[in-house]
Design a protein around this motif. Structure first.
Motif, PDB file in Angstrom:
ATOM      1  N   THR A  32       0.836  -1.205   0.000  1.00  0.00           N
ATOM      2  CA  THR A  32       0.000   0.000   0.000  1.00  0.00           C
ATOM      3  C   THR A  32       0.866   1.249   0.000  1.00  0.00           C
ATOM      4  OG1 THR A  32      -1.787  -1.126   1.195  1.00  0.00           O
ATOM      5  CG2 THR A  32      -1.768   1.280   1.280  1.00  0.00           C
ATOM      6  N   SER A  33       1.844   1.277   0.881  1.00  0.00           N
ATOM      7  CA  SER A  33       2.732   2.430   0.987  1.00  0.00           C
ATOM      8  C   SER A  33       3.488   2.674  -0.316  1.00  0.00           C
ATOM      9  CB  SER A  33       3.712   2.205   2.140  1.00  0.00           C
ATOM     10  OG  SER A  33       4.613   3.268   2.235  1.00  0.00           O
ATOM     11  N   ALA A  34       4.041   1.613  -0.889  1.00  0.00           N
ATOM     12  CA  ALA A  34       4.783   1.746  -2.144  1.00  0.00           C
ATOM     13  C   ALA A  34       3.868   2.241  -3.265  1.00  0.00           C
ATOM     14  CB  ALA A  34       5.424   0.418  -2.523  1.00  0.00           C
ATOM     15  N   CYS A  35       2.665   1.710  -3.342  1.00  0.00           N
ATOM     16  CA  CYS A  35       1.732   2.109  -4.409  1.00  0.00           C
ATOM     17  C   CYS A  35       1.345   3.574  -4.281  1.00  0.00           C
ATOM     18  CB  CYS A  35       0.494   1.214  -4.410  1.00  0.00           C
ATOM     19  SG  CYS A  35       0.816  -0.445  -5.048  1.00  0.00           S
ATOM     20  N   PHE A  36       1.103   4.042  -3.064  1.00  0.00           N
ATOM     21  CA  PHE A  36       0.801   5.464  -2.893  1.00  0.00           C
ATOM     22  C   PHE A  36       2.006   6.313  -3.301  1.00  0.00           C
ATOM     23  CE2 PHE A  36      -3.002   4.646  -0.130  1.00  0.00           C
ATOM     24  CZ  PHE A  36      -3.869   5.466  -0.829  1.00  0.00           C
ATOM     25  N   ASP A  37       3.204   5.877  -2.948  1.00  0.00           N
ATOM     26  CA  ASP A  37       4.412   6.614  -3.346  1.00  0.00           C
ATOM     27  C   ASP A  37       4.527   6.694  -4.863  1.00  0.00           C
ATOM     28  OD1 ASP A  37       5.088   7.051  -0.706  1.00  0.00           O
ATOM     29  OD2 ASP A  37       6.622   5.471  -0.636  1.00  0.00           O
ATOM     30  N   TRP A  38       4.273   5.587  -5.554  1.00  0.00           N
ATOM     31  CA  TRP A  38       4.357   5.581  -7.015  1.00  0.00           C
ATOM     32  C   TRP A  38       3.252   6.438  -7.627  1.00  0.00           C
ATOM     33  CZ3 TRP A  38       4.751  -0.358  -6.531  1.00  0.00           C
ATOM     34  CH2 TRP A  38       6.062  -0.710  -6.198  1.00  0.00           C
ATOM     35  N   LEU A  39       2.098   6.427  -7.005  1.00  0.00           N
ATOM     36  CA  LEU A  39       0.968   7.188  -7.535  1.00  0.00           C
ATOM     37  C   LEU A  39       1.192   8.692  -7.425  1.00  0.00           C
ATOM     38  CD1 LEU A  39      -1.860   7.061  -8.775  1.00  0.00           C
ATOM     39  CD2 LEU A  39      -2.785   6.953  -6.457  1.00  0.00           C
ATOM     40  N   ILE A  40       1.753   9.138  -6.323  1.00  0.00           N
ATOM     41  CA  ILE A  40       1.938  10.586  -6.140  1.00  0.00           C
ATOM     42  C   ILE A  40       3.325  11.061  -6.571  1.00  0.00           C
ATOM     43  CG2 ILE A  40       0.219  10.739  -4.303  1.00  0.00           C
ATOM     44  CD1 ILE A  40       2.497  10.836  -2.274  1.00  0.00           C
ATOM     45  N   GLY A  41       4.230  10.125  -6.802  1.00  0.00           N
ATOM     46  CA  GLY A  41       5.589  10.486  -7.189  1.00  0.00           C
ATOM     47  C   GLY A  41       5.699  10.818  -8.670  1.00  0.00           C
ATOM     48  N   ASP A  42       6.891  11.179  -9.050  1.00  0.00           N
ATOM     49  CA  ASP A  42       7.171  11.534 -10.441  1.00  0.00           C
ATOM     50  C   ASP A  42       7.546  10.262 -11.211  1.00  0.00           C
ATOM     51  OD1 ASP A  42       7.654  12.997 -12.734  1.00  0.00           O
ATOM     52  OD2 ASP A  42       9.696  13.556 -12.151  1.00  0.00           O
ATOM     53  N   HIS A  43       6.516   9.490 -11.541  1.00  0.00           N
ATOM     54  CA  HIS A  43       6.714   8.224 -12.245  1.00  0.00           C
ATOM     55  C   HIS A  43       5.865   8.199 -13.499  1.00  0.00           C
ATOM     56  CE1 HIS A  43       9.064   6.553  -8.996  1.00  0.00           C
ATOM     57  NE2 HIS A  43       8.152   6.993  -8.148  1.00  0.00           N
ATOM     58  N   LYS A  44       6.173   7.274 -14.374  1.00  0.00           N
ATOM     59  CA  LYS A  44       5.435   7.152 -15.623  1.00  0.00           C
ATOM     60  C   LYS A  44       4.044   6.586 -15.367  1.00  0.00           C
ATOM     61  CE  LYS A  44       9.411   7.200 -18.460  1.00  0.00           C
ATOM     62  NZ  LYS A  44      10.109   6.860 -19.620  1.00  0.00           N
ATOM     63  N   VAL A  45       3.185   6.748 -16.360  1.00  0.00           N
ATOM     64  CA  VAL A  45       1.773   6.401 -16.210  1.00  0.00           C
ATOM     65  C   VAL A  45       1.557   4.925 -15.883  1.00  0.00           C
ATOM     66  CG1 VAL A  45      -0.466   6.334 -17.381  1.00  0.00           C
ATOM     67  CG2 VAL A  45       1.036   8.280 -17.686  1.00  0.00           C
ATOM     68  N   ALA A  46       2.321   4.039 -16.483  1.00  0.00           N
ATOM     69  CA  ALA A  46       2.104   2.609 -16.245  1.00  0.00           C
ATOM     70  C   ALA A  46       2.206   2.266 -14.758  1.00  0.00           C
ATOM     71  CB  ALA A  46       3.095   1.776 -17.048  1.00  0.00           C
ATOM     72  N   ALA A  47       3.234   2.762 -14.092  1.00  0.00           N
ATOM     73  CA  ALA A  47       3.387   2.486 -12.658  1.00  0.00           C
ATOM     74  C   ALA A  47       2.222   3.067 -11.868  1.00  0.00           C
ATOM     75  CB  ALA A  47       4.709   3.042 -12.150  1.00  0.00           C
ATOM     76  N   LYS A  48       1.774   4.247 -12.255  1.00  0.00           N
ATOM     77  CA  LYS A  48       0.631   4.872 -11.590  1.00  0.00           C
ATOM     78  C   LYS A  48      -0.641   4.056 -11.819  1.00  0.00           C
ATOM     79  CE  LYS A  48       2.492   9.581 -11.862  1.00  0.00           C
ATOM     80  NZ  LYS A  48       2.463  10.057 -10.490  1.00  0.00           N
ATOM     81  N   ALA A  49      -0.826   3.565 -13.041  1.00  0.00           N
ATOM     82  CA  ALA A  49      -2.018   2.777 -13.365  1.00  0.00           C
ATOM     83  C   ALA A  49      -2.044   1.469 -12.570  1.00  0.00           C
ATOM     84  CB  ALA A  49      -2.066   2.497 -14.863  1.00  0.00           C
ATOM     85  N   TYR A  50      -0.912   0.774 -12.522  1.00  0.00           N
ATOM     86  CA  TYR A  50      -0.852  -0.458 -11.738  1.00  0.00           C
ATOM     87  C   TYR A  50      -1.105  -0.171 -10.263  1.00  0.00           C
ATOM     88  CZ  TYR A  50       1.470  -2.301 -15.943  1.00  0.00           C
ATOM     89  OH  TYR A  50       1.797  -2.670 -17.223  1.00  0.00           O
ATOM     90  N   SER A  51      -0.608   0.956  -9.793  1.00  0.00           N
ATOM     91  CA  SER A  51      -0.815   1.340  -8.397  1.00  0.00           C
ATOM     92  C   SER A  51      -2.282   1.621  -8.111  1.00  0.00           C
ATOM     93  CB  SER A  51       0.037   2.562  -8.051  1.00  0.00           C
ATOM     94  OG  SER A  51       1.406   2.243  -8.147  1.00  0.00           O
TER      95      SER A  51
END
Length: 186
Positions: free
Chosen positions: A122-141
């Motif tokens: 959960t923590s990692a997914c929130f970090d990826w969602l709000i961080g400066d990452h590409k869309v794919a990582a955000k979508a999976y999160s």
């Protein structure tokens, strides 16, 4: 295959599906290589770690259970992954784990993951969602967090708020996945 041999073999893996699948098949035929593969994957500043993450993702898609003997290592280290070519496959593995846990209710997955694991994901997914990452990582999160919200009540309101706040500035792909996720949250 020794750690060094595995590391050197990963140097020949490129972004092509063929090369990733070939290396994954090597791992699938010798699951004892999962542990050193994870060690390489979580050397987060080494470019070869990205290749190890790609192979780990292909392996997880084919036989998720092979990751379970090393699930503590996986979950403990996912938050440290920061190179974009590595974040995407790690986020995808989290999505595969969450689908197996919440949708398929796979007994092996249910037995392997505990609440501490789910909280780390959960923590990692929130970090990826709000961080400066590409869309794919955000979508999976988004998908992982949507599923995790079935267990942890506080996740859905937080997820909704983040998606609504970031919607206007998101790419077309981000907006499409956010719309789908928000629709499921209503």
């Amino acid at each position: 295959m020794t750690y060094l041999e595995l590391y050197n073999a990963l140097n020949y893996v490129d972004h092509s599906r063929t090369k990733r699948r070939e290396m994954s098949n090597l791992i699938l035929n010798a699951p004892t290589h999962i542990k050193p593969l994870m060690e390489i994957a979580f050397q987060v500043d080494d470019p070869v770690s990205c290749k190890a993450c790609w192979v780990l993702e292909f392996t997880a898609k084919e036989h998720l259970g092979y990751l379970f003997p090393s699930i503590d290592t996986f979950v403990h280290n996912i938050g440290s992954v920061h190179l974009d070519p590595a974040v995407r496959p790690i986020a995808k593995i989290c999505e595969i784990l969450m689908k197996s846990y919440f949708q398929l209710k796979d007994k092996e997955t249910l037995d392997a993951l505990n609440d501490e694991h789910l909280e780390s994901i959960t923590s990692a997914c929130f970090d990826w969602l709000i961080g400066d990452h590409k869309v794919a990582a955000k979508a999976y999160s988004m998908t992982s967090l949507l599923l995790l919200g079935r267990k942890f009540d506080w996740i859905h309101p937080e997820l909704r708020m983040i998606l609504e706040q970031n919607y206007q500035n998101g790419s077309a792909a981000y907006k499409a996945r956010a719309r789908m996720t928000l629709a499921k949250l209503r």
